[in-house]
Scaffold this motif. Structure first.
Motif, PDB file in Angstrom:
ATOM      1  N   ASP A 149       0.834  -1.233   0.011  1.00 22.09           N
ATOM      2  CA  ASP A 149      -0.002   0.013  -0.026  1.00 22.09           C
ATOM      3  C   ASP A 149       0.895   1.460   0.001  1.00 22.09           C
ATOM      4  O   ASP A 149       1.832   1.245   0.824  1.00 22.09           O
ATOM      5  CB  ASP A 149      -0.849  -0.099   1.321  1.00 22.09           C
ATOM      6  N   ILE A 150       0.526   2.306  -1.083  1.00 24.94           N
ATOM      7  CA  ILE A 150       1.337   3.556  -0.929  1.00 24.94           C
ATOM      8  C   ILE A 150       1.409   4.261   0.442  1.00 24.94           C
ATOM      9  O   ILE A 150       2.331   4.999   0.559  1.00 24.94           O
ATOM     10  CB  ILE A 150       1.034   4.222  -2.039  1.00 24.94           C
ATOM     11  N   ARG A 151       0.466   3.776   1.377  1.00 26.72           N
ATOM     12  CA  ARG A 151       0.279   4.672   2.513  1.00 26.72           C
ATOM     13  C   ARG A 151       1.123   3.940   3.654  1.00 26.72           C
ATOM     14  O   ARG A 151       1.154   4.306   4.820  1.00 26.72           O
ATOM     15  CB  ARG A 151      -1.111   4.539   3.073  1.00 26.72           C
ATOM     16  N   ASP A 152       1.924   2.847   3.277  1.00 25.40           N
ATOM     17  CA  ASP A 152       2.774   2.032   3.963  1.00 25.40           C
ATOM     18  C   ASP A 152       4.246   2.698   3.571  1.00 25.40           C
ATOM     19  O   ASP A 152       4.811   2.065   2.893  1.00 25.40           O
ATOM     20  CB  ASP A 152       2.808   0.607   3.949  1.00 25.40           C
ATOM     21  N   ALA A 153       4.767   3.757   4.271  1.00 30.47           N
ATOM     22  CA  ALA A 153       5.902   4.247   3.917  1.00 30.47           C
ATOM     23  C   ALA A 153       7.221   3.272   3.737  1.00 30.47           C
ATOM     24  O   ALA A 153       7.858   3.090   2.911  1.00 30.47           O
ATOM     25  CB  ALA A 153       6.357   5.405   4.595  1.00 30.47           C
ATOM     26  N   SER A 154       7.270   2.569   4.820  1.00 32.29           N
ATOM     27  CA  SER A 154       8.434   1.814   4.935  1.00 32.29           C
ATOM     28  C   SER A 154       8.477   0.567   4.040  1.00 32.29           C
ATOM     29  O   SER A 154       9.577   0.078   3.324  1.00 32.29           O
ATOM     30  CB  SER A 154       8.388   0.916   6.396  1.00 32.29           C
ATOM     31  N   ALA A 155       7.217  -0.139   3.583  1.00 27.48           N
ATOM     32  CA  ALA A 155       7.085  -1.430   2.654  1.00 27.48           C
ATOM     33  C   ALA A 155       7.399  -0.460   1.204  1.00 27.48           C
ATOM     34  O   ALA A 155       7.955  -0.958   0.431  1.00 27.48           O
ATOM     35  CB  ALA A 155       5.658  -1.441   2.529  1.00 27.48           C
ATOM     36  N   LEU A 156       6.978   1.054   1.025  1.00 26.56           N
ATOM     37  CA  LEU A 156       7.454   1.541  -0.449  1.00 26.56           C
ATOM     38  C   LEU A 156       8.705   1.523  -0.391  1.00 26.56           C
ATOM     39  O   LEU A 156       9.379   1.672  -1.266  1.00 26.56           O
ATOM     40  CB  LEU A 156       6.446   2.755  -0.203  1.00 26.56           C
ATOM     41  N   ASP A 157       9.475   1.994   0.578  1.00 29.68           N
ATOM     42  CA  ASP A 157      10.879   2.232   0.630  1.00 29.68           C
ATOM     43  C   ASP A 157      11.637   0.926   0.224  1.00 29.68           C
ATOM     44  O   ASP A 157      12.650   1.386  -0.616  1.00 29.68           O
ATOM     45  CB  ASP A 157      11.114   2.869   1.999  1.00 29.68           C
ATOM     46  N   ALA A 158      11.318  -0.041   0.711  1.00 29.21           N
ATOM     47  CA  ALA A 158      12.012  -1.190   0.252  1.00 29.21           C
ATOM     48  C   ALA A 158      11.515  -1.708  -1.117  1.00 29.21           C
ATOM     49  O   ALA A 158      12.759  -2.157  -1.684  1.00 29.21           O
ATOM     50  CB  ALA A 158      11.426  -2.526   1.488  1.00 29.21           C
ATOM     51  N   ALA A 159      10.432  -1.366  -1.539  1.00 29.33           N
ATOM     52  CA  ALA A 159      10.056  -1.862  -2.966  1.00 29.33           C
ATOM     53  C   ALA A 159      10.757  -0.986  -3.769  1.00 29.33           C
ATOM     54  O   ALA A 159      11.026  -1.511  -5.037  1.00 29.33           O
ATOM     55  CB  ALA A 159       8.612  -1.975  -2.926  1.00 29.33           C
ATOM     56  N   MET A 160      11.254   0.354  -3.624  1.00 25.02           N
ATOM     57  CA  MET A 160      11.380   1.202  -4.698  1.00 25.02           C
ATOM     58  C   MET A 160      12.966   1.093  -4.847  1.00 25.02           C
ATOM     59  O   MET A 160      13.564   1.891  -5.844  1.00 25.02           O
ATOM     60  CB  MET A 160      10.961   2.624  -4.371  1.00 25.02           C
ATOM     61  N   SER A 161      13.759   0.459  -4.165  1.00 27.00           N
ATOM     62  CA  SER A 161      15.208   0.425  -4.114  1.00 27.00           C
ATOM     63  C   SER A 161      15.550   0.128  -5.635  1.00 27.00           C
ATOM     64  O   SER A 161      15.202  -0.953  -6.268  1.00 27.00           O
ATOM     65  CB  SER A 161      15.672  -0.665  -3.140  1.00 27.00           C
ATOM     66  N   GLY A 162      16.542   0.992  -6.240  1.00 29.59           N
ATOM     67  CA  GLY A 162      17.046   0.583  -7.430  1.00 29.59           C
ATOM     68  C   GLY A 162      16.113   1.182  -8.522  1.00 29.59           C
ATOM     69  O   GLY A 162      16.591   1.019 -10.037  1.00 29.59           O
ATOM     70  N   ALA A 163      14.926   1.842  -8.286  1.00 29.99           N
ATOM     71  CA  ALA A 163      14.264   2.523  -9.372  1.00 29.99           C
ATOM     72  C   ALA A 163      14.887   3.645  -9.772  1.00 29.99           C
ATOM     73  O   ALA A 163      15.431   4.368  -9.384  1.00 29.99           O
ATOM     74  CB  ALA A 163      12.614   2.678  -8.882  1.00 29.99           C
TER      75      ALA A 163
END
Length: 346
Positions: free
Chosen positions: A51-65
């Protein structure tokens, strides 16, 4: 080749953009709280459920973009609190995370709903913003967040697309397609002589890709995107009924009685149509795309009628997959409510 990170990647625009990018050799990561259930490309993308409201999950997923395309949004049929938390707080998370990761570019998909119910046409990017309802207001606030990060030196493109259709799109357009398929005429608020611009999703993907690939000095701006060719609403929608082959016609209704009736039905949750849909349906609604044409090199391929018919053919080919489903996203038919009873009179 830059790697792309798409929020809302399991949605209607997300999957069309994913296919568009894969066809051009890019690596794609999709991020969505819905399942990425597309067997044709599932093995070729990195899909992350979150969920984009979950900042920590978003942070981990966006690595390398390297390029982030922010398409995720809570649509107008969602609850007010979900619209604000997703479209404002979620957007802030996405842009802040992209900034911290040093993402090369961020492309934010806004909406022409930010113009509200306008008093002139065509609408241009520097016209006043006046959001109608929680969705329109949230979209304006999301743009303000993006502008704040542009001031920090980040390359942020804001794209304001007209209502877009194409493969995988259902939502409100499923009403027209369902009635056309079943050999019914289709009611229209007002005479239908107004011009209402749409957009094919492939043309939107083209605009996004241009924003991701042109020089940053050109991309770091705000652009309207819509079809270049469109006639009246009655003519464009009649093309679907003609294609269906039952000899049915668009049936105009006087605008104000229809609008008041729909206000009552919306209040009692008996209709899926919301204010911005039914209060603009009888009016002109089109934007200037000159800026996108001149600066990005945008060249829309599909007219309104082309886009509607391409979507309708996809609807017929895939009907068995969704005919018993409904919801509030673009990828499922919206519940027709009491409108399904009106169908018998057409």
């Amino acid at each position: 080749m830059p790697s792309y990170f798409i929020t809302g990647g399991a949605g209607f625009l997300g999957i069309n953009l994913t296919r568009y990018l894969l066809a051009r050799g890019h690596r794609v990561t999709t991020y969505d709280f819905a399942d990425f259930d597309y067997p044709d490309v599932r093995d070729r993308v990195r899909s992350v459920k979150g969920d984009i409201r979950d900042a920590s999950a978003l942070d981990a997923a966006m690595s390398g973009a390297e390029v982030v395309v922010h398409t995720a949004a809570a649509l107008p049929l969602y609850k007010k609190e979900d619209i604000y938390s997703t479209d404002i707080d979620g957007t802030r998370n996405v842009v802040e995370t992209a900034y911290r990761h040093g993402v090369d570019r961020l492309i934010h998909i806004s909406s022409t709903a930010v113009y509200g119910i306008p008093d002139h046409h065509p609408l241009r990017e520097d016209d006043k913003l006046d959001g109608v309802g929680p969705y329109g207001k949230a979209k304006i606030m999301a743009e303000e967040i993006c502008l704040g990060y542009r001031e920090k030196g980040m390359c942020v493109t804001i794209i304001r697309p007209k209502s877009f259709v194409g493969p995988e799109r259902l939502g409100v357009f499923a009403l027209l397609y369902d009635w056309a398929k079943d050999g019914k005429g289709f009611p229209m608020i007002g005479s239908g002589d107004n011009r209402y611009q749409l957009l094919d999703v492939e043309d939107l993907c083209q605009a996004i890709y241009l924003a991701a690939t042109v020089d940053k000095s050109k991309a770091n701006d705000t652009f309207n995107v819509g079809a270049k060719e469109f006639t009246t609403m009655k003519q464009d929608y009649q093309a679907v009924l003609d294609y269906a082959g039952h000899g049915k016609k668009i049936v105009p209704f006087p605008a104000w009685p229809a609008i008041w009736a729909l206000r009552v039905l919306e209040f009692y949750h008996l209709s899926p149509l919301y204010k911005w849909v039914y209060e603009t349906a009888a009016k002109d609604s089109f934007v200037s795309i000159e800026k996108a044409e001149q600066i990005l090199g945008f060249e829309p391929k599909y007219s309104n009628q082309d886009a509607l018919l391409r979507n309708y053919r996809w609807y017929l080919d895939n009907l068995s997959k969704f005919e018993h489903s409904s919801g509030v996203s673009h990828r499922v038919p919206w519940k027709q409510g009491i409108l399904s009873l009106a169908k018998v009179f057409f």
